[in-house]
Design a protein around this motif. Structure first.
Motif, PDB file in Angstrom:
ATOM      1  N   VAL A   1      -2.472   5.911   0.529  1.00  0.00           N
ATOM      2  CA  VAL A   1      -3.275   6.510  -0.712  1.00  0.00           C
ATOM      3  C   VAL A   1      -3.147   5.358  -1.958  1.00  0.00           C
ATOM      4  CG1 VAL A   1      -0.384   7.758  -0.829  1.00  0.00           C
ATOM      5  CG2 VAL A   1      -2.216   8.899  -1.639  1.00  0.00           C
ATOM      6  N   THR A   2      -4.460   5.891  -2.730  1.00  0.00           N
ATOM      7  CA  THR A   2      -4.006   5.704  -3.936  1.00  0.00           C
ATOM      8  C   THR A   2      -3.066   5.770  -4.862  1.00  0.00           C
ATOM      9  OG1 THR A   2      -5.837   6.922  -4.782  1.00  0.00           O
ATOM     10  CG2 THR A   2      -6.845   4.889  -3.017  1.00  0.00           C
TER      11      THR A   2
ATOM     12  N   VAL B   1       0.256  -1.325   0.509  1.00  0.00           N
ATOM     13  CA  VAL B   1      -0.235   0.546  -0.041  1.00  0.00           C
ATOM     14  C   VAL B   1       0.888   1.050   0.426  1.00  0.00           C
ATOM     15  CG1 VAL B   1      -1.797   1.726   1.471  1.00  0.00           C
ATOM     16  CG2 VAL B   1      -2.065  -1.327   1.323  1.00  0.00           C
ATOM     17  N   PHE B   2       0.379   2.247  -0.609  1.00  0.00           N
ATOM     18  CA  PHE B   2       1.479   3.134  -1.316  1.00  0.00           C
ATOM     19  C   PHE B   2       0.580   4.440   0.328  1.00  0.00           C
ATOM     20  CE2 PHE B   2       1.667   2.117  -4.953  1.00  0.00           C
ATOM     21  CZ  PHE B   2       2.382   2.222  -5.290  1.00  0.00           C
ATOM     22  N   TYR B   3       1.253   5.290   0.868  1.00  0.00           N
ATOM     23  CA  TYR B   3       1.409   5.797   1.786  1.00  0.00           C
ATOM     24  C   TYR B   3       2.267   7.237   1.236  1.00  0.00           C
ATOM     25  CZ  TYR B   3      -0.059   2.108   4.775  1.00  0.00           C
ATOM     26  OH  TYR B   3      -0.441   1.077   5.106  1.00  0.00           O
ATOM     27  N   LEU B   4       1.375   8.457   2.131  1.00  0.00           N
ATOM     28  CA  LEU B   4       2.680   9.535   2.093  1.00  0.00           C
ATOM     29  C   LEU B   4       2.884  10.566   3.771  1.00  0.00           C
ATOM     30  CD1 LEU B   4       0.023  12.077  -0.428  1.00  0.00           C
ATOM     31  CD2 LEU B   4       2.736  11.639  -0.278  1.00  0.00           C
ATOM     32  N   SER B   5       1.829   9.482   4.655  1.00  0.00           N
ATOM     33  CA  SER B   5       2.638   9.462   5.613  1.00  0.00           C
ATOM     34  C   SER B   5       2.358   8.106   6.866  1.00  0.00           C
ATOM     35  CB  SER B   5       2.005  11.213   6.269  1.00  0.00           C
ATOM     36  OG  SER B   5       0.591  10.719   6.697  1.00  0.00           O
TER      37      SER B   5
ATOM     38  N   PHE C   1       2.597   1.959  -9.602  1.00  0.00           N
ATOM     39  CA  PHE C   1       3.910   2.909  -9.439  1.00  0.00           C
ATOM     40  C   PHE C   1       4.097   3.811 -10.977  1.00  0.00           C
ATOM     41  CE2 PHE C   1       7.056   6.163  -7.705  1.00  0.00           C
ATOM     42  CZ  PHE C   1       5.681   6.851  -6.772  1.00  0.00           C
ATOM     43  N   ARG C   2       5.101   3.208 -11.075  1.00  0.00           N
ATOM     44  CA  ARG C   2       5.484   3.657 -12.796  1.00  0.00           C
ATOM     45  C   ARG C   2       4.947   4.477 -13.652  1.00  0.00           C
ATOM     46  NH1 ARG C   2       7.931   6.731 -14.121  1.00  0.00           N
ATOM     47  NH2 ARG C   2       9.639   7.119 -15.419  1.00  0.00           N
ATOM     48  N   ARG C   3       3.877   3.471 -14.289  1.00  0.00           N
ATOM     49  CA  ARG C   3       3.430   3.952 -14.971  1.00  0.00           C
ATOM     50  C   ARG C   3       1.976   5.271 -14.852  1.00  0.00           C
ATOM     51  NH1 ARG C   3       3.501   3.154 -20.822  1.00  0.00           N
ATOM     52  NH2 ARG C   3       4.200   2.144 -19.893  1.00  0.00           N
ATOM     53  N   ALA C   4       1.406   5.261 -13.386  1.00  0.00           N
ATOM     54  CA  ALA C   4       0.270   6.021 -13.298  1.00  0.00           C
ATOM     55  C   ALA C   4       0.810   6.890 -12.753  1.00  0.00           C
ATOM     56  CB  ALA C   4      -0.035   5.584 -11.412  1.00  0.00           C
TER      57      ALA C   4
ATOM     58  N   GLU D   1      -5.077   9.192  -6.437  1.00  0.00           N
ATOM     59  CA  GLU D   1      -4.709  10.577  -5.998  1.00  0.00           C
ATOM     60  C   GLU D   1      -3.551  11.429  -5.902  1.00  0.00           C
ATOM     61  OE1 GLU D   1      -7.904   9.055  -1.875  1.00  0.00           O
ATOM     62  OE2 GLU D   1      -6.057   8.475  -1.809  1.00  0.00           O
ATOM     63  N   LEU D   2      -3.020  10.223  -6.250  1.00  0.00           N
ATOM     64  CA  LEU D   2      -1.241  10.433  -6.383  1.00  0.00           C
ATOM     65  C   LEU D   2      -0.914  11.263  -7.223  1.00  0.00           C
ATOM     66  CD1 LEU D   2       1.545   7.785  -5.138  1.00  0.00           C
ATOM     67  CD2 LEU D   2       1.115  10.123  -3.491  1.00  0.00           C
ATOM     68  N   ALA D   3      -1.256  11.257  -8.291  1.00  0.00           N
ATOM     69  CA  ALA D   3      -1.744  11.627  -9.603  1.00  0.00           C
ATOM     70  C   ALA D   3      -2.062  12.939  -9.741  1.00  0.00           C
ATOM     71  CB  ALA D   3      -2.433  10.197 -10.802  1.00  0.00           C
ATOM     72  N   HIS D   4      -3.537  13.128  -8.953  1.00  0.00           N
ATOM     73  CA  HIS D   4      -3.916  14.021  -8.584  1.00  0.00           C
ATOM     74  C   HIS D   4      -3.236  15.109  -7.832  1.00  0.00           C
ATOM     75  CE1 HIS D   4      -7.286  17.013  -8.344  1.00  0.00           C
ATOM     76  NE2 HIS D   4      -7.050  17.020  -6.881  1.00  0.00           N
TER      77      HIS D   4
END
Lengths: 138, 139
Positions: A77-78, A68-72, A114-117, A81-84
């Protein structure tokens, strides 16, 4: 018969050597250590023998062992959401790289996603954080 | 009248607060410092998304979850990867290498393969899920 009292008189302990040693320890830690890293202690980044200087990035994203990705620490975070967020901050327009701090036990599937997004969001370079280990001697 | 002059006793400076503070400083730096050296592996943009164009066709390297490697479809090992990469990079420093790890491969395996490629001089390494993601214009 009265025996002579042989108990030693308690003298003051000299504390200066102790203080000196502790100051030396502080100096050692200050010189050899670096300020704490920007990722949680449970996250173990991949080990690498390539000595590439670690540089900061405009945005650091964590990929923990649970894929799972996290910002903190506690904010999952999905990729959407990261792309946004990347678009909102204008990182792609400024050509700023992103840093992925990925756990070495996480799966490549998430790295690829992640790379692709991020490529779709316009991010060019991605830096994968590694822990430098000494190269094995031949 | 003669006043008795009070003699001050030489004050003893208590060292305990100083020692406390030094130990607290030591604890702070020990807990706040990190002794590990960090680096970075750079991933080039995927093909067809604004990455640098390369005259030579990209090399496709696959990595299975078991750690098995292939070089343009042929089974390979790390030594072959390093040798072939060095040969291609000597001809074209911009040689693009496409690494396709299996979904279940872990990131340490991916990093280790990238280490081999970077160690052989590769500067442009990208990741793709499968061959269908590669821009056909590159071939």
């Amino acid at each position: 018969m009265q025996l002579k009292d042989t108990r030693r008189e308690i003298k003051t302990i000299d504390l200066l050597p102790l203080i000196n040693v502790v100051f030396l320890l502080i100096l050692f830690v200050l010189i050899a250590g670096r300020p704490s890293t920007n990722h949680p202690s449970g996250l173990e980044v991949a080990r690498s023998e390539i000595e590439a200087t670690h540089q900061g990035a405009a945005l650091s994203v964590w990929l923990k062992q649970d894929d799972v990705f996290y910002l903190s620490d506690k904010q999952p975070v999905t990729l959407g959401e990261l792309a946004h967020l990347v678009k909102e901050k204008g990182l792609a327009a400024q050509g700023m790289p992103l840093e992925l701090i990925a756990d070495r036990r996480a799966h490549a599937k998430q790295l690829l996603a992640f790379r692709r997004a991020m490529a779709r969001a316009g991010v060019g370079e991605i830096r994968l954080k590694t822990e430098i280990i000494a190269a094995a001697s031949n | 009248m003669q006043l008795a002059r009070r003699q001050r006793r030489a004050g003893f400076m208590g060292l305990t607060p100083l020692i406390d503070m030094i130990f607290l400083l030591l604890l702070f730096f020990l807990l706040g410092s990190d002794f590990v050296t960090y680096g970075q592996s750079r991933l080039a943009p995927p093909r067809g998304t604004g990455g640098e164009s390369s005259a030579a066709p990209p090399v496709v390297i696959t990595l299975a979850a078991t750690g098995a490697l292939s070089w343009n479809g042929a089974p390979a090992d790390e030594a072959l990867l390093a040798r072939e990469t060095a040969r291609l990079v000597a001809q074209n420093a911009e040689q693009m290498l496409v690494l396709m790890p299996a979904d279940e491969a872990d990131i340490q395996q991916v990093t280790s393969v990238m280490d081999v490629l970077q160690g052989a001089g590769a500067q442009s390494i990208t990741l793709e899920r499968d061959v269908f993601d590669i821009d056909l214009a590159d071939f």
